[in-house]
Design a protein around this motif. Structure first.
Motif, PDB file in Angstrom:
ATOM      1  N   ARG A  72       4.102  20.616 -16.394  1.00 11.06           N
ATOM      2  CA  ARG A  72       3.242  21.576 -16.470  1.00 11.06           C
ATOM      3  C   ARG A  72       3.979  23.348 -16.447  1.00 11.06           C
ATOM      4  O   ARG A  72       4.359  23.235 -15.074  1.00 11.06           O
ATOM      5  CB  ARG A  72       2.000  21.385 -16.807  1.00 11.06           C
ATOM      6  CG  ARG A  72       1.628  22.153 -15.525  1.00 11.06           C
ATOM      7  CD  ARG A  72      -0.004  21.918 -15.513  1.00 11.06           C
ATOM      8  NE  ARG A  72      -0.435  22.307 -14.313  1.00 11.06           N
ATOM      9  CZ  ARG A  72      -1.832  22.235 -13.451  1.00 11.06           C
ATOM     10  NH1 ARG A  72      -2.769  21.177 -14.349  1.00 11.06           N
ATOM     11  NH2 ARG A  72      -2.662  22.839 -12.483  1.00 11.06           N
ATOM     12  N   ASP A 165      -7.595  22.099 -21.967  1.00 11.20           N
ATOM     13  CA  ASP A 165      -7.179  23.187 -21.142  1.00 11.20           C
ATOM     14  C   ASP A 165      -5.991  23.689 -21.388  1.00 11.20           C
ATOM     15  O   ASP A 165      -5.045  23.697 -20.438  1.00 11.20           O
ATOM     16  CB  ASP A 165      -7.143  22.842 -19.491  1.00 11.20           C
ATOM     17  CG  ASP A 165      -6.778  21.488 -19.130  1.00 11.20           C
ATOM     18  OD1 ASP A 165      -6.313  20.748 -20.306  1.00 11.20           O
ATOM     19  OD2 ASP A 165      -6.275  21.498 -18.199  1.00 11.20           O
ATOM     20  N   GLY A 166      -5.260  23.487 -22.150  1.00 14.65           N
ATOM     21  CA  GLY A 166      -4.077  23.563 -22.758  1.00 14.65           C
ATOM     22  C   GLY A 166      -3.741  22.578 -23.715  1.00 14.65           C
ATOM     23  O   GLY A 166      -4.220  21.725 -24.679  1.00 14.65           O
ATOM     24  N   ALA A 195       0.416  28.970 -26.925  1.00 15.17           N
ATOM     25  CA  ALA A 195      -1.236  28.492 -26.202  1.00 15.17           C
ATOM     26  C   ALA A 195      -1.892  29.907 -25.257  1.00 15.17           C
ATOM     27  O   ALA A 195      -2.894  30.067 -25.341  1.00 15.17           O
ATOM     28  CB  ALA A 195      -0.449  27.398 -24.107  1.00 15.17           C
ATOM     29  N   ARG A 196      -0.861  30.552 -25.224  1.00 17.00           N
ATOM     30  CA  ARG A 196      -1.031  31.483 -25.059  1.00 17.00           C
ATOM     31  C   ARG A 196      -1.548  32.830 -25.558  1.00 17.00           C
ATOM     32  O   ARG A 196      -3.186  33.320 -24.852  1.00 17.00           O
ATOM     33  CB  ARG A 196       0.360  33.128 -24.653  1.00 17.00           C
ATOM     34  CG  ARG A 196      -0.363  33.486 -24.200  1.00 17.00           C
ATOM     35  CD  ARG A 196       1.388  34.978 -23.949  1.00 17.00           C
ATOM     36  NE  ARG A 196       2.134  34.722 -22.262  1.00 17.00           N
ATOM     37  CZ  ARG A 196       3.457  34.149 -22.837  1.00 17.00           C
ATOM     38  NH1 ARG A 196       3.855  33.797 -23.930  1.00 17.00           N
ATOM     39  NH2 ARG A 196       4.094  34.057 -21.558  1.00 17.00           N
ATOM     40  N   LEU A 200      -4.792  29.268 -23.395  1.00 16.07           N
ATOM     41  CA  LEU A 200      -4.939  27.684 -22.910  1.00 16.07           C
ATOM     42  C   LEU A 200      -3.552  28.184 -21.947  1.00 16.07           C
ATOM     43  O   LEU A 200      -2.892  28.616 -21.438  1.00 16.07           O
ATOM     44  CB  LEU A 200      -4.224  27.082 -23.734  1.00 16.07           C
ATOM     45  CG  LEU A 200      -5.660  26.599 -24.947  1.00 16.07           C
ATOM     46  CD1 LEU A 200      -4.927  26.163 -26.167  1.00 16.07           C
ATOM     47  CD2 LEU A 200      -6.961  25.940 -24.329  1.00 16.07           C
ATOM     48  N   TRP A 202      -2.025  26.114 -20.066  1.00 16.61           N
ATOM     49  CA  TRP A 202      -0.655  24.967 -19.701  1.00 16.61           C
ATOM     50  C   TRP A 202      -0.550  24.633 -20.640  1.00 16.61           C
ATOM     51  O   TRP A 202      -1.015  24.228 -22.074  1.00 16.61           O
ATOM     52  CB  TRP A 202      -1.262  23.781 -18.306  1.00 16.61           C
ATOM     53  CG  TRP A 202      -2.565  24.053 -17.482  1.00 16.61           C
ATOM     54  CD1 TRP A 202      -3.646  24.333 -17.499  1.00 16.61           C
ATOM     55  CD2 TRP A 202      -2.377  24.932 -16.208  1.00 16.61           C
ATOM     56  NE1 TRP A 202      -4.009  24.200 -16.377  1.00 16.61           N
ATOM     57  CE2 TRP A 202      -3.340  24.708 -15.956  1.00 16.61           C
ATOM     58  CE3 TRP A 202      -0.999  25.251 -16.201  1.00 16.61           C
ATOM     59  CZ2 TRP A 202      -3.540  25.649 -14.110  1.00 16.61           C
ATOM     60  CZ3 TRP A 202      -1.278  25.980 -15.185  1.00 16.61           C
ATOM     61  CH2 TRP A 202      -2.491  26.237 -13.964  1.00 16.61           C
ATOM     62  N   LEU A 203       0.658  24.043 -20.356  1.00 16.22           N
ATOM     63  CA  LEU A 203       1.550  22.955 -21.772  1.00 16.22           C
ATOM     64  C   LEU A 203       2.190  22.096 -20.758  1.00 16.22           C
ATOM     65  O   LEU A 203       2.574  22.289 -20.579  1.00 16.22           O
ATOM     66  CB  LEU A 203       2.909  24.410 -22.277  1.00 16.22           C
ATOM     67  CG  LEU A 203       3.236  23.496 -22.845  1.00 16.22           C
ATOM     68  CD1 LEU A 203       3.124  22.951 -24.420  1.00 16.22           C
ATOM     69  CD2 LEU A 203       5.143  23.944 -23.786  1.00 16.22           C
ATOM     70  N   TYR A 204       1.704  21.197 -21.327  1.00 12.56           N
ATOM     71  CA  TYR A 204       2.404  20.073 -20.414  1.00 12.56           C
ATOM     72  C   TYR A 204       3.239  19.241 -21.457  1.00 12.56           C
ATOM     73  O   TYR A 204       3.200  19.036 -22.384  1.00 12.56           O
ATOM     74  CB  TYR A 204       1.244  18.927 -20.356  1.00 12.56           C
ATOM     75  CG  TYR A 204      -0.269  18.958 -19.767  1.00 12.56           C
ATOM     76  CD1 TYR A 204      -0.348  18.799 -18.276  1.00 12.56           C
ATOM     77  CD2 TYR A 204      -1.190  20.220 -20.413  1.00 12.56           C
ATOM     78  CE1 TYR A 204      -1.395  19.282 -17.456  1.00 12.56           C
ATOM     79  CE2 TYR A 204      -2.055  19.837 -19.545  1.00 12.56           C
ATOM     80  CZ  TYR A 204      -2.746  19.951 -18.322  1.00 12.56           C
ATOM     81  OH  TYR A 204      -3.833  19.867 -17.381  1.00 12.56           O
TER      82      TYR A 204
END
Length: 244
Positions: A72, A165-166, A195-196, A200, A202-204
């Motif tokens: 991630r 959470d992401g 995401a930013r 959020l 995380w980027l998974y």
């Protein structure tokens, strides 16, 4: 009737040929598909290294191989390299629009062109619309199909799961023609920025496989965190021996 609060059962698949590394045998852990998870519950399993394909939530669990590493991107600490900054600037003329995860003929035609060009004979170029939706969508998780367009022309579709959470980068398919745009890289950069904007963390990205060319690209985004021995660790840490 199964209680919604009861943890889902986890099963081990039968051994099968590895999809990524020729000559190897793979097995996977997978959650009981009869007990669906919502986005919040799914996020908890993402933090344990799981991933989804359609409604199937799984994690590689091979006895003699640990090549598939969940990774991630910590979006607030991500810093693009020179090539990534160049690709970002090159694609600023594209518009990105959110669409529901429904069948659209325009999307499906692009998906088929992408598969025929990038993964011919790979088993994913089946002309069945239902298999396409079963692969990308989920009945219980909040998924968005983001269209990348140049004026009115569809250049790509970025399939993303929205988690508390992401974001989870599920799959991206795009026009194989304009190679200079590097749309696959741009899709990851766009999801990081999105995401930013959503605050959020995380980027998974799913599984990074250093020995597999089509999965090794994930190591080019830094900093990058990996789920190793039950913990998320920074791959740039001197104590992390996985390398890139």
């Amino acid at each position: 009737m199964t209680s919604p609060h009861k943890p889902p059962e986890i099963f081990l698949s039968m051994p099968h040929a590895c999809s990524y590394l020729p000559g190897r045998t793979a097995t996977s852990l997978f959650l009981d598909p009869r007990q669906p998870l919502d986005s919040r519950q799914y996020a908890g399993f993402m933090r344990l290294g799981f991933r989804r394909s359609g409604d199937l939530i799984y994690r590689p669990h091979c006895r003699e191989c640990n090549a598939c590493i969940p990774v991630r991107i910590p979006v607030n600490r991500f810093r693009p390299d020179r090539g990534q900054r160049r690709i970002w600037r090159r694609n600023q003329d594209l518009s990105v629009m959110a669409r529901p995860p429904l069948f659209q003929e325009e999307h499906f035609e692009l998906y088929q062109r992408y598969q025929s060009s990038r993964h011919p004979g790979g088993g994913m170029d089946d002309p069945d619309p239902q298999k396409y939706l079963n692969f990308l969508g989920s009945r219980h998780i909040h998924t968005v199909f983001y269209e990348m367009r140049l004026n009115q022309k569809l250049l790509g579709v970025v399939v993303t799961d929205m988690l508390p959470d992401g974001l989870s980068a599920v799959y991206t398919f795009f026009d194989p023609g304009p190679k200079r745009r590097a749309l696959g890289i741009y899709a990851v950069l766009w999801q990081i920025e999105h995401a930013r904007e959503q605050q959020l963390p995380w980027l998974y990205l799913g599984y990074w496989i250093r020995e597999c060319q089509k999965m090794a690209y994930k190591g080019h985004y830094r900093p990058l965190e990996a789920f190793l021995q039950g913990h998320w660790v920074n791959l740039d840490s001197p104590h992390t021996r996985t390398g890139s």
